[in-house]
Design an enzyme around this catalytic site. Structure first.
Site, PDB file in Angstrom:
ATOM      1  N   THR A  97       0.862  -1.170  -0.126  1.00  0.00           N
ATOM      2  CA  THR A  97       0.020   0.019  -0.073  1.00  0.00           C
ATOM      3  C   THR A  97       0.940   1.011  -0.060  1.00  0.00           C
ATOM      4  O   THR A  97       0.490   2.141  -0.553  1.00  0.00           O
ATOM      5  CB  THR A  97      -0.979  -0.157   1.259  1.00  0.00           C
ATOM      6  OG1 THR A  97      -1.848  -1.060   0.946  1.00  0.00           O
ATOM      7  CG2 THR A  97      -1.666   1.233   1.319  1.00  0.00           C
ATOM      8  N   SER A 118       1.124  -7.398  -1.006  1.00  0.00           N
ATOM      9  CA  SER A 118       1.913  -8.350  -0.243  1.00  0.00           C
ATOM     10  C   SER A 118       1.096  -9.600  -0.139  1.00  0.00           C
ATOM     11  O   SER A 118       1.696 -10.559   0.499  1.00  0.00           O
ATOM     12  CB  SER A 118       1.923  -7.598   1.462  1.00  0.00           C
ATOM     13  OG  SER A 118       0.648  -7.484   1.919  1.00  0.00           O
ATOM     14  N   THR A 174       0.993  -4.402   4.179  1.00  0.00           N
ATOM     15  CA  THR A 174       0.638  -4.665   5.759  1.00  0.00           C
ATOM     16  C   THR A 174       0.170  -6.053   6.003  1.00  0.00           C
ATOM     17  O   THR A 174       0.471  -6.924   7.074  1.00  0.00           O
ATOM     18  CB  THR A 174      -0.287  -3.798   6.433  1.00  0.00           C
ATOM     19  OG1 THR A 174      -1.481  -3.617   5.522  1.00  0.00           O
ATOM     20  CG2 THR A 174       0.393  -2.311   6.333  1.00  0.00           C
ATOM     21  N   ASP A 175      -0.397  -6.680   4.894  1.00  0.00           N
ATOM     22  CA  ASP A 175      -1.421  -7.851   4.925  1.00  0.00           C
ATOM     23  C   ASP A 175      -0.599  -9.015   5.490  1.00  0.00           C
ATOM     24  O   ASP A 175      -0.774  -9.731   6.046  1.00  0.00           O
ATOM     25  CB  ASP A 175      -2.080  -8.166   3.773  1.00  0.00           C
ATOM     26  CG  ASP A 175      -3.450  -7.296   3.559  1.00  0.00           C
ATOM     27  OD1 ASP A 175      -3.624  -6.581   4.775  1.00  0.00           O
ATOM     28  OD2 ASP A 175      -3.861  -7.132   2.621  1.00  0.00           O
TER      29      ASP A 175
END
Length: 331
Positions: free
Chosen positions: A12, A55, A86-87
């Site tokens: 992101t 990710s 972030t995932d």
């Protein structure tokens, strides 16, 4: 001034809107640095673009690529900052904790909930804090720097999908925190002077099975020949419905008899497993090939299993490696 290598992988933080209305990684590593010009005041920062990936598409092959990039540049830089979605950031942080051990130099992962392309975003603050931490004399090992927190790579979990404070340190103190732009360290560098150790072999043949009430046992035999380790996310402190008389126990017994590992963990976010508490767990604990994850995070369990299997020729070797505490993953 410290020399830092920025390794960009997408996520992101590096995304732009697409014609279809979604977000996709498109901003380069050099553009990331240009968005935060005050980074130049912290140290000399070079950048490489390793991947342009969401990710959700980062896994064992990319973990190997990131670890190789750190290894190839380890002697040339004082620290490393990896920008990442972030995932799956907690998975990557855990994996790098096993693939880059005893590093006196910081290997820092960061990202954001909003793109650095936006005006009001957490991206610029997170990137600045990550580089600031990497330049700090208190920095060490694999860490996630996100929002105002510095979290050990083996203890981090994404616990919020949208909020800026997306990551939590599970059952362990944060390594450090930021107050505005002041770093307050809590956990010092570990004592000792063992040289850094790099590993490049992983075995991704790990299957995670989340138990649900009423689950049938016939899925476990279907894994034979495809997977080398089974992670069972059990209820509470752990156990199998039906105890040692149930079909799930028989399936796990047969799985272990075929020479595979079965790792019990818990669906509960905190405090870990303990198969010895209830009779439904004690029989499973006694099976050869059954190990407990105890208070390890799910991300650390999976990454460590892949690493342990990659270094081992036998189940017993993998089991011993899995049960050896590394970077505070087992308390």
């Amino acid at each position: 001034m410290k020399k830092i290598l920025l390794i960009a992988t997408g996520g992101t933080i590096a995304s732009r809107p697409t014609a279809e209305g979604g977000l996709a990684p498109a901003i380069t590593s050099d553009e990331l640095l240009a968005f935060v010009p005050e980074l130049a005041d912290l140290g000399r920062i070079d950048a490489i673009q390793l991947y342009h990936l969401d990710s959700t598409s980062i896994g064992p092959a990319q973990w190997q690529g990131i670890a190789a990039a750190v290894r190839q540049n380890y002697d040339r830089y004082d620290g490393f900052v990896i920008t990442h979605g972030t995932d799956t950031m907690a998975y990557t942080a855990a994996a790098l904790s096993y693939m880059i051990q005893d590093s006196r130099k910081p290997v820092v992962l960061t990202g954001s909930q909003k793109s650095i392309y936006n005006r009001d975003t957490d991206a610029r603050n997170n990137l600045w804090r990550a580089v600031f931490y990497a330049c700090s004399p208190q920095a060490w090992g694999v860490q996630i720097v996100f929002d105002n927190s510095v979290i050990l790579g083996t203890r981090a979990r994404k616990t919020r999908t949208k909020s800026f404070n997306a990551f939590s340190s599970i059952d362990y103190p944060e390594t450090a925190i930021f107050r505005d732009r002041r770093l307050i360290p809590f956990l010092p560098r570990p004592l000792g002077s063992r040289p850094v150790r790099f590993y490049d072999k992983l075995d991704p043949a790990v299957f995670v099975l989340r138990l649900v009430p009423g689950m049938r046992a016939d899925i476990i035999p279907l894994l034979e020949g495809r997977y080398h380790a089974l992670v069972l996310e059990s209820f509470g402190v752990g156990g199998l419905p039906g105890g040692d008389d149930g079909p799930l126990f028989a399936a796990v017994r047969d799985w272990c008899a075929a020479g595979h590992l079965a790792v019990f963990t818990t669906q509960v976010p905190h405090e870990g497993s303990d198969l010895a508490v209830y009779e439904v767990g004690r029989a499973a604990k006694a099976l050869p090939g059954v190990v407990e994850a105890r208070d390890m995070t799910p991300e650390a369990v999976i990454a460590k299993l892949m690493w342990a299997l990659g270094q081992s020729q036998t189940r017993e070797q993998a089991q011993q490696l899995f049960l050896t505490p590394i970077q505070r993953d087992i308390l």
